[in-house]
Design a protein around this motif. Structure first.
Motif, mmCIF file in Angstrom:
data_model
loop_
_atom_site.group_PDB
_atom_site.id
_atom_site.type_symbol
_atom_site.label_atom_id
_atom_site.label_comp_id
_atom_site.label_asym_id
_atom_site.label_seq_id
_atom_site.Cartn_x
_atom_site.Cartn_y
_atom_site.Cartn_z
ATOM 1 N N ILE B 150 0.849 -1.200 0.000
ATOM 2 C CA ILE B 150 0.000 0.000 0.000
ATOM 3 C C ILE B 150 0.881 1.245 0.000
ATOM 4 C CG2 ILE B 150 -1.611 1.355 1.388
ATOM 5 C CD1 ILE B 150 -2.925 -1.294 2.192
ATOM 6 N N MET B 151 1.931 1.229 0.848
ATOM 7 C CA MET B 151 2.816 2.398 0.899
ATOM 8 C C MET B 151 3.514 2.614 -0.437
ATOM 9 S SD MET B 151 4.511 2.274 4.638
ATOM 10 C CE MET B 151 5.262 3.880 4.543
ATOM 11 N N LEU B 152 3.912 1.488 -1.050
ATOM 12 C CA LEU B 152 4.620 1.588 -2.322
ATOM 13 C C LEU B 152 3.737 2.211 -3.403
ATOM 14 C CD1 LEU B 152 7.171 0.857 -3.885
ATOM 15 C CD2 LEU B 152 6.252 -1.416 -4.226
ATOM 16 N N LEU B 153 2.437 1.831 -3.371
ATOM 17 C CA LEU B 153 1.531 2.297 -4.426
ATOM 18 C C LEU B 153 0.778 3.569 -4.044
ATOM 19 C CD1 LEU B 153 0.152 -1.164 -5.624
ATOM 20 C CD2 LEU B 153 2.072 0.137 -6.522
ATOM 21 N N LEU B 154 1.033 4.083 -2.834
ATOM 22 C CA LEU B 154 0.321 5.265 -2.342
ATOM 23 C C LEU B 154 0.424 6.478 -3.275
ATOM 24 C CD1 LEU B 154 -1.358 5.338 0.181
ATOM 25 C CD2 LEU B 154 0.552 6.351 1.421
ATOM 26 N N PRO B 155 1.579 6.744 -3.890
ATOM 27 C CA PRO B 155 1.659 7.926 -4.748
ATOM 28 C C PRO B 155 0.739 7.866 -5.959
ATOM 29 C CG PRO B 155 3.840 7.130 -4.194
ATOM 30 C CD PRO B 155 2.876 6.092 -3.744
ATOM 31 N N LEU B 156 0.140 6.687 -6.230
ATOM 32 C CA LEU B 156 -0.768 6.599 -7.375
ATOM 33 C C LEU B 156 -2.166 7.084 -7.022
ATOM 34 C CD1 LEU B 156 0.288 3.147 -8.866
ATOM 35 C CD2 LEU B 156 0.981 5.429 -9.580
ATOM 36 N N VAL B 157 -2.452 7.266 -5.710
ATOM 37 C CA VAL B 157 -3.770 7.742 -5.297
ATOM 38 C C VAL B 157 -3.935 9.184 -5.771
ATOM 39 C CG1 VAL B 157 -5.255 8.228 -3.320
ATOM 40 C CG2 VAL B 157 -3.724 6.254 -3.281
ATOM 41 N N PRO B 158 -5.022 9.461 -6.520
ATOM 42 C CA PRO B 158 -5.193 10.827 -7.018
ATOM 43 C C PRO B 158 -5.329 11.810 -5.863
ATOM 44 C CG PRO B 158 -6.760 9.298 -8.012
ATOM 45 C CD PRO B 158 -6.107 8.571 -6.885
ATOM 46 N N GLY B 159 -4.712 12.957 -5.974
ATOM 47 C CA GLY B 159 -4.810 13.978 -4.940
ATOM 48 C C GLY B 159 -3.723 13.872 -3.902
ATOM 49 N N LEU B 160 -3.240 12.647 -3.687
ATOM 50 C CA LEU B 160 -2.212 12.439 -2.676
ATOM 51 C C LEU B 160 -0.821 12.431 -3.322
ATOM 52 C CD1 LEU B 160 -2.173 11.962 0.367
ATOM 53 C CD2 LEU B 160 -2.105 9.518 -0.085
ATOM 54 N N GLY B 161 -0.743 11.792 -4.478
ATOM 55 C CA GLY B 161 0.544 11.660 -5.151
ATOM 56 C C GLY B 161 0.989 12.967 -5.782
ATOM 57 N N GLN B 162 2.296 13.130 -5.854
ATOM 58 C CA GLN B 162 2.867 14.311 -6.481
ATOM 59 C C GLN B 162 3.873 13.850 -7.521
ATOM 60 O OE1 GLN B 162 4.713 16.406 -3.256
ATOM 61 N NE2 GLN B 162 3.254 18.074 -3.413
ATOM 62 N N GLU B 163 3.928 14.546 -8.619
ATOM 63 C CA GLU B 163 4.932 14.188 -9.612
ATOM 64 C C GLU B 163 6.071 15.186 -9.545
ATOM 65 O OE1 GLU B 163 3.324 12.833 -13.221
ATOM 66 O OE2 GLU B 163 5.159 13.175 -14.368
ATOM 67 N N LYS B 185 10.421 -0.125 1.504
ATOM 68 C CA LYS B 185 11.492 -1.084 1.216
ATOM 69 C C LYS B 185 11.860 -1.869 2.469
ATOM 70 C CE LYS B 185 15.457 1.988 1.834
ATOM 71 N NZ LYS B 185 16.404 2.911 1.228
ATOM 72 N N ILE B 186 11.845 -1.211 3.635
ATOM 73 C CA ILE B 186 12.189 -1.918 4.880
ATOM 74 C C ILE B 186 11.060 -2.865 5.264
ATOM 75 C CG2 ILE B 186 12.739 -1.644 7.306
ATOM 76 C CD1 ILE B 186 13.763 1.122 6.613
ATOM 77 N N ILE B 187 9.814 -2.350 5.215
ATOM 78 C CA ILE B 187 8.665 -3.169 5.613
ATOM 79 C C ILE B 187 8.589 -4.410 4.730
ATOM 80 C CG2 ILE B 187 6.155 -3.189 5.763
ATOM 81 C CD1 ILE B 187 6.310 -0.207 6.404
ATOM 82 N N LEU B 188 8.788 -4.219 3.425
ATOM 83 C CA LEU B 188 8.701 -5.366 2.521
ATOM 84 C C LEU B 188 9.865 -6.329 2.726
ATOM 85 C CD1 LEU B 188 7.346 -3.846 -0.790
ATOM 86 C CD2 LEU B 188 6.201 -5.385 0.784
ATOM 87 N N CYS B 189 11.031 -5.799 3.058
ATOM 88 C CA CYS B 189 12.173 -6.685 3.313
ATOM 89 C C CYS B 189 11.871 -7.590 4.511
ATOM 90 C CB CYS B 189 13.411 -5.842 3.569
ATOM 91 S SG CYS B 189 14.866 -6.819 3.919
#
Lengths: 153, 465
Positions: B150-163, B185-189
């Motif tokens: 979820i954290m990894l894909l969080l920037p894809l949420v509209p309004g939350l993500g920044q480019e 990266k740590i959580i997934l490791c």
């Protein structure tokens, strides 16, 4: 500033950085060999993990064989004892799975430490093969070859 | 008297090396000012005090909570962090402007980075206090995996993500922006380590043979395919090759360590190559990156950044221009992605090589902890955490020096950025906790004295008495 001073400072800084790297290398080299200490010294220095060393556990007094060819036999703990097949062992196990000098149990402060003496088939404490000297107390089981022993009060 | 060989605690060595590291970082900072203004900055005692205090806090926490931890990891981390601070400050100085009314102004990113360092040390201390025994992390592989994804894909949420700079790997949280992938990266490791410890038996069962390599059974390809799909999502929607490579590479490396099956890395490389080729065909910015790698001088304007970095390296030469005497600020993003180019310009090949050696030692110590650790979860965790560093350092330094196409990963501890710094210090804290357990002289007694004799197996080795 004078350009030679600048050059000197520059080289000096790089030398300092590489000195750190060499120092790190030396630290790794000495780390490889570790330090030799005796089991009792280790116990006396309190370098034993205190986690799980519950105060309510009374110090065990006997080692009793509960399974195996010599089941029922028990032995007083106190002085360091060697378990093995050889005649000079304090606890001689007549068992082909046991090495000549298999394991040693020595006393720490409030517990015993069992260590494997490089046996072929290993020493198991509570069913886990030990690779380093391990703390044991009342109720813990030790398996060597076909024999299972428990520490008793 | 029975003897045995134990690791030394070596906290003294750690303290000496910490002083050494801080001395180097401070000399970099002072040399910058000496070379630029021929005078020491007024606030230099404060900088010394701040770094010393931070190192002292970290060192005391290690002595208190994990006295057997590896003695080299903390000083080397402090060294990289300090060098990074000095270089960021040096790049701040390059922005100095004198206004018409006579006031002098410049950027203050180094001060901000120092605050982030302080926050990182506090979180480092917190990890040591809360996670003295890392076994607790073993319990929730699936929850951690979900949180990480979820954290990894969080920037894809509209309004939350920044480019930013073409990559969508940021989220905005009111006062500042965060890179959630750094924490993911740590959580997934941890999640991978916990999962693979439980499943490695199954995952390593052999399937068909192809060209002399034993392939895993088809149904065991599920996990690697799932991670591949997630990496492809990151690659296509966040447009970030580096992050995709980091996560997929980490998973494949840990899968290989857990199962010892060479077929997994082979499959992994094939899968990643396919995705990378698709990205090359589909996206113009990936093609730009590849051109910038193979033939940067064909288009000066597009490849301006990488060309400036190459000029910087060339001007720096063997021993560099010296602190403050190069012009690393000409490279865009010199404080973040291209900080190694700035260091290469001012410290030369000798300086940058020393920094790479320090990274190498850091990774080697982590892998050493993996080898020495008694429990499989600790082994995999230490190996995975070290691999994160290895992949990051290799891809970003490779990108900057044109060994590989450039990918936007952070240079651990050196580059400016709060998320990356805090996350990497947490990573170091976890690694040090594992080394503490690996290097302790006695294993603690088994928690559960209930014996299951039926599960034992005893083997006889013929003639080995």
């Amino acid at each position: 500033m004078n350009e030679y001073v600048i050059l000197g400072l520059k080289i000096g800084f790089l030398a300092l950085v590489w000195l750190l790297v060499l120092f790190v290398g030396a630290a790794i080299r000495t780390d490889v060999f570790g330090r030799k200490i005796s089991t009792s010294e280790l116990a006396a220095a309190g370098e034993v993990s205190r986690r799980g060393d519950r105060g309510d556990r009374k110090l065990a007094r006997r080692l009793k064989i509960i399974q195996g060819p010599q089941a029922g036999l028990s032995l007083a703990l106190g002085e360091p004892i060697i378990i093995g097949r050889n005649d000079d062992a304090q606890l001689i196990l007549e068992d082909d799975y046991v090495s000549t000098h298999h394991a040693r149990i020595s006393k720490g402060q409030g517990y015993y430490v069992i260590e494997d003496l490089g046996s072929t088939n290993g020493t198991f404490v509570n069913n886990q093969r030990i690779t380093v000297p391990t703390q044991v107390g009342t109720g813990d089981s030790v398996r060597i070859g076909q024999s299972v022993m428990v520490l008793e009060k | 008297m029975p003897t045995l060989v134990v690791y030394r605690k070596r906290r003294g060595i750690e303290a000496v090396l910490l002083v050494f590291s801080i001395a180097i970082a401070i000399s970099g900072y002072l040399l910058t000012h000496l070379d630029i203004d021929s005078a020491l900055p007024a606030e230099w005692p404060w900088a010394v005090a701040a770094l010393t205090l931070l190192a002292l806090v970290a060192h005391v926490m290690v002595r208190w909570r994990i006295p057997y931890a590896d003695p080299l990891i903390l000083p080397l981390t402090m060294f990289l962090n300090g060098i990074g601070l000095a270089m960021i400050h040096r790049l701040d100085l390059a922005t100095t402007v004198t206004r018409e009314d006579g006031t002098v102004d410049r950027m203050h990113s180094a001060e901000l980075q120092l605050l982030w360092t302080a926050a990182s040390i506090l979180i480092f201390a917190l990890v040591l206090i809360l996670l003295q025994n890392y076994e607790v992390l073993h319990r929730f592989p699936y929850i951690l995996f979900t949180v990480g994804i979820i954290m990894l894909l969080l920037p894809l949420v509209p309004g939350l993500g920044q480019e930013k700079n073409g990559s969508k790997i940021w989220i905005s949280t009111g006062f500042s922006s965060l890179q959630p992938a750094e924490f993911a990266k740590i959580i997934l490791c941890v999640a991978f380590a916990a999962y693979l410890v439980d499943k490695r038996e199954v995952l390593s069962s052999a399937g068909k043979r192809l060209l002399g390599v034993e392939l895993p059974r088809l149904r065991d390809l599920g996990p690697i395919l799932l991670m591949w799909v997630i990496s492809v999502l990151v690659l296509f929607y966040q447009k970030d090759l580096g992050t995709a490579l980091l996560f997929f590479g980490l998973f494949v490396a840990m899968l290989y360590i857990a199962t010892e099956r060479p077929s997994y890395p082979i499959i992994g490389v094939l899968l990643f190559s396919a995705a990378a080729y698709a990205a090359y065909v589909l996206f113009a910015h990936v093609r730009t990156r590849v051109t910038a790698w193979l033939d940067p001088f064909s288009d000066f304007d597009t490849n301006y950044q990488i060309i400036q970095a190459q000029f910087g390296f060339a001007w720096g030469g063997a021993v560099g221009t010296g602190w403050g005497l190069g012009r690393p600020n000409l490279t865009p993003l010199a404080k973040t992605d291209f900080i190694s180019a700035a260091l290469g310009e001012e410290l030369g090949v000798f300086g940058l090589a020393a920094i790479i050696v320090v990274y190498g030692v850091l990774i080697a110590r982590g892998l050493r902890a993996a080898l020495g650790s008694q429990d499989p979860f600790g082994k995999l965790l230490a190996a995975g955490l070290s691999f994160i560093f290895a992949i990051q350092v290799f891809t970003i330094l490779g990108g900057v020096t044109r060994l590989l196409p450039l990918t936007g990963l952070t240079t651990p501890f050196l580059s400016q950025g709060g998320s990356s710094l805090v996350a990497n210090w947490v990573l170091v804290a976890l690694l040090m906790v594992v080394t503490h357990h690996a290097r302790r002289p006695l294993v603690e007694r088994s928690a559960n004295p209930v014996v299951n004799f039926a599960a034992d197996e005893t083997m006889v080795l013929e003639g080995a008495r």
